[in-house]
Design a protein around this motif. Sequence first.
Motif, short mmCIF file in Angstrom:
data_model
loop_
_atom_site.label_atom_id
_atom_site.label_comp_id
_atom_site.label_asym_id
_atom_site.label_seq_id
_atom_site.Cartn_x
_atom_site.Cartn_y
_atom_site.Cartn_z
N ILE A 1 0.84 -1.20 0.00
CA ILE A 1 0.00 0.00 0.00
C ILE A 1 0.88 1.25 0.00
N CYS A 2 1.81 1.28 0.94
CA CYS A 2 2.66 2.48 1.06
C CYS A 2 3.55 2.70 -0.17
N GLU B 1 8.94 -4.88 -5.87
CA GLU B 1 8.11 -5.72 -5.01
C GLU B 1 8.54 -7.18 -5.13
N ALA B 2 8.58 -7.86 -3.98
CA ALA B 2 9.03 -9.26 -3.96
C ALA B 2 8.05 -10.20 -4.66
N THR C 1 -10.33 -1.15 6.04
CA THR C 1 -11.07 0.10 5.82
C THR C 1 -10.08 1.23 5.58
N ARG D 1 -8.16 -6.29 0.19
CA ARG D 1 -6.75 -5.90 0.09
C ARG D 1 -6.18 -6.13 -1.31
N PHE E 1 14.09 -7.72 -2.27
CA PHE E 1 15.23 -6.98 -1.72
C PHE E 1 15.98 -7.86 -0.71
N ASN F 1 -6.10 -13.14 14.01
CA ASN F 1 -7.15 -12.60 13.16
C ASN F 1 -7.48 -13.58 12.03
N ASP G 1 4.09 0.67 7.44
CA ASP G 1 4.28 -0.29 8.52
C ASP G 1 5.75 -0.54 8.85
N GLN H 1 -6.28 1.98 10.88
CA GLN H 1 -5.58 3.17 10.38
C GLN H 1 -4.27 2.91 9.66
N GLY H 2 -3.76 1.66 9.65
CA GLY H 2 -2.42 1.44 9.11
C GLY H 2 -2.27 1.92 7.67
N ALA H 3 -3.24 1.61 6.84
CA ALA H 3 -3.14 1.99 5.43
C ALA H 3 -3.28 3.50 5.27
C1 LIG Z 1 -5.77 -8.39 9.79
C2 LIG Z 1 -5.41 -6.97 9.48
C3 LIG Z 1 -6.43 -6.04 9.32
C4 LIG Z 1 -6.11 -4.71 9.02
N1 LIG Z 1 -7.11 -3.81 8.89
C5 LIG Z 1 -6.83 -2.54 8.59
C6 LIG Z 1 -7.84 -1.58 8.36
O1 LIG Z 1 -9.04 -1.88 8.47
N2 LIG Z 1 -7.49 -0.32 7.99
C7 LIG Z 1 -6.18 0.03 7.84
O2 LIG Z 1 -5.91 1.18 7.48
N3 LIG Z 1 -5.18 -0.84 8.04
C8 LIG Z 1 -5.48 -2.12 8.41
N4 LIG Z 1 -4.47 -2.99 8.62
C9 LIG Z 1 -3.09 -2.52 8.53
C10 LIG Z 1 -2.66 -2.36 7.09
O3 LIG Z 1 -2.86 -3.57 6.40
C11 LIG Z 1 -1.20 -1.95 7.02
O4 LIG Z 1 -0.98 -0.85 7.85
C12 LIG Z 1 -0.81 -1.60 5.59
O5 LIG Z 1 -0.92 -2.74 4.78
C13 LIG Z 1 0.60 -1.03 5.55
O6 LIG Z 1 1.01 -0.87 4.24
P1 LIG Z 1 2.54 -1.06 3.84
O7 LIG Z 1 2.59 -0.84 2.39
O8 LIG Z 1 3.37 -0.26 4.76
O9 LIG Z 1 2.85 -2.58 4.18
P2 LIG Z 1 2.31 -3.88 3.39
O10 LIG Z 1 0.91 -3.66 2.97
O11 LIG Z 1 2.60 -5.02 4.29
O12 LIG Z 1 3.22 -3.96 2.09
C14 LIG Z 1 4.59 -4.28 2.19
C15 LIG Z 1 5.02 -4.83 0.85
O13 LIG Z 1 6.42 -5.04 0.88
C16 LIG Z 1 6.70 -6.25 0.23
N5 LIG Z 1 7.97 -6.78 0.67
C17 LIG Z 1 8.27 -7.35 1.87
N6 LIG Z 1 9.54 -7.77 1.88
C18 LIG Z 1 10.07 -7.44 0.68
C19 LIG Z 1 11.36 -7.60 0.10
N7 LIG Z 1 12.34 -8.23 0.75
N8 LIG Z 1 11.57 -7.13 -1.14
C20 LIG Z 1 10.58 -6.51 -1.83
N9 LIG Z 1 9.33 -6.36 -1.33
C21 LIG Z 1 9.08 -6.80 -0.08
C22 LIG Z 1 5.53 -7.15 0.61
O14 LIG Z 1 5.40 -8.25 -0.28
C23 LIG Z 1 4.37 -6.18 0.53
O15 LIG Z 1 3.79 -6.14 -0.75
C24 LIG Z 1 -4.75 -4.32 8.91
C25 LIG Z 1 -3.74 -5.26 9.05
C26 LIG Z 1 -4.06 -6.58 9.34
C27 LIG Z 1 -2.94 -7.58 9.51
#
Ligand SMILES: Cc1cc2nc3c(=O)[nH]c(=O)nc-3n(C[C@H](O)[C@H](O)[C@H](O)COP(=O)(O)OP(=O)(O)OC[C@H]3O[C@@H](n4cnc5c(N)ncnc54)[C@H](O)[C@@H]3O)c2cc1C
Length: 403
Positions: free
Chosen positions: A11-12, A31-32, A45, A105, A129, A182, A295, A306-308
């Motif tokens: 997402i980020c 992306e991996a 959400t 998702r 990575f 979960n 994250d 709120q994580g996303a």
């Molecule tokens: C059960 C659950 C419910 C949730 N519900 C909510 C909600 O309702 N609302 C909300 O806002 N947030 C929610 N969250 C939190 C939200 O999912 C995260 O905060 C959000 O996904 C963070 O985005 P991100 O891109 O930082 O991390 P991620 O979404 O985890 O993305 C990280 C990416 O990095 C990639 N990656 C990892 N290692 C490597 C590598 N070595 N090389 C290359 N790529 C790599 C992964 O494959 C992944 O695609 C929930 C989380 C969980 C577990």
Amino acid sequence: MTRALVIGGGICGPVTAVALRRAGIDARVHEAHPGPGAGVGAFLTLAPNGLAALRTLGMLGAVRAAAGCATTGIEFVNGAGRRLGLLPDGSASGPEELRTVTVERDALQRALTDAAREQGVPVEYGKRFVGYTENATGVVAEFSDGTTAEADVLIGADGIHSPVRRQMDPEAPGPEYTGLLNVGGRVGAVAVAPTPEATARMLFGARAFFGYQTAPSGDVYWFANFGHEQHARERLAALDDATWKKRVLELFADDHPDVTAILEAAAPARFRPLGVYDLASLPRWSRGRVALAGDAAHAVSSSSGQGASLAAEDALVLAACLRDLPSHEEAFAAYERLRRDRVERVAKEGRRRGNRKAGSSHPAALFARDLTLRVVFALIARFGGHSWINDHRVDFDQRVTLP
Ligand SMILES: Cc1cc2nc3c(=O)[nH]c(=O)nc-3n(C[C@H](O)[C@H](O)[C@H](O)COP(=O)(O)OP(=O)(O)OC[C@H]3O[C@@H](n4cnc5c(N)ncnc54)[C@H](O)[C@@H]3O)c2cc1C
């Protein structure tokens, strides 16, 4: 500075890359996984603060088109289904495009990736990575397929278990288990009482916590959280899906029958549990030419919802800092300064909410819990307790200056 590597296409990552490009920095995502959004979990959400950040970046339309339903409030009930409180999140009275949505998702990841590509961001898959090296003029990322990529800065948007963070700061604490597992997903129409319009229903059960929403399409989005000792993912996977399903059904056997109806209808694969973790505070968010976002920098418990949205806010602030400040060191320091208090406060709030989810074997304890929750929800409803989270807006056009 002209080039950035973004590790992580969840997402980020795509959002940060778009924000960087808007700041005049040539960003590409690595992306991996072999493609966007395959088997990446259930739904989440997106709150008004995150939707507003996506709007700034021209990514809101794609995300809203991918969304399953609006979720502008939560009705809390006890195990018997009696209402403990109703908390609108405030977004129903704001602009329609910023009303909180529930989105799967994988659909969200695809929408963000497509929107990023449309804005000229290259997204490369199958790029795991494995490490980086830094020199006076740049940073080189290494991938498991033996290839490398070079840029002026590297952004770790690689999630809560961030390999970038592990190299950048080996001393940093890891994610902390919140004590909950979960499970969840979406099922087709089930004969249960519909939830109020655009509202999820969350049930504090005798032994565990259950949330669901009946969407206008007839689909039901559901999840369950239950207390469990900490086990590695492999150990959790050692039990087969049908056994987990049976266990989860048992946890809700004494609660409202609609919960059982939804669980019965769900596919066994939806019961493979994931631990709920958070990462409340890191000693540092950057070192040299490398910074963390989403994250990887600060994971809030899923209970905060709120994580996303925080990840999308990060993207704007980080890009604005790199755009406006003379060096990456100053930019990264300003980014952390501008973000840290807010995300750590949300992390605390997420923990607090999660701690209320565990059940009890004593009826008297459940009675006392319900009573307390009634008071808590009444106070939140009265004093607008969550507006500081949802009403936050990042002004991308405002120039960032040094303190
Ligand atoms: C059960 C659950 C419910 C949730 N519900 C909510 C909600 O309702 N609302 C909300 O806002 N947030 C929610 N969250 C939190 C939200 O999912 C995260 O905060 C959000 O996904 C963070 O985005 P991100 O891109 O930082 O991390 P991620 O979404 O985890 O993305 C990280 C990416 O990095 C990639 N990656 C990892 N290692 C490597 C590598 N070595 N090389 C290359 N790529 C790599 C992964 O494959 C992944 O695609 C929930 C989380 C969980 C577990």
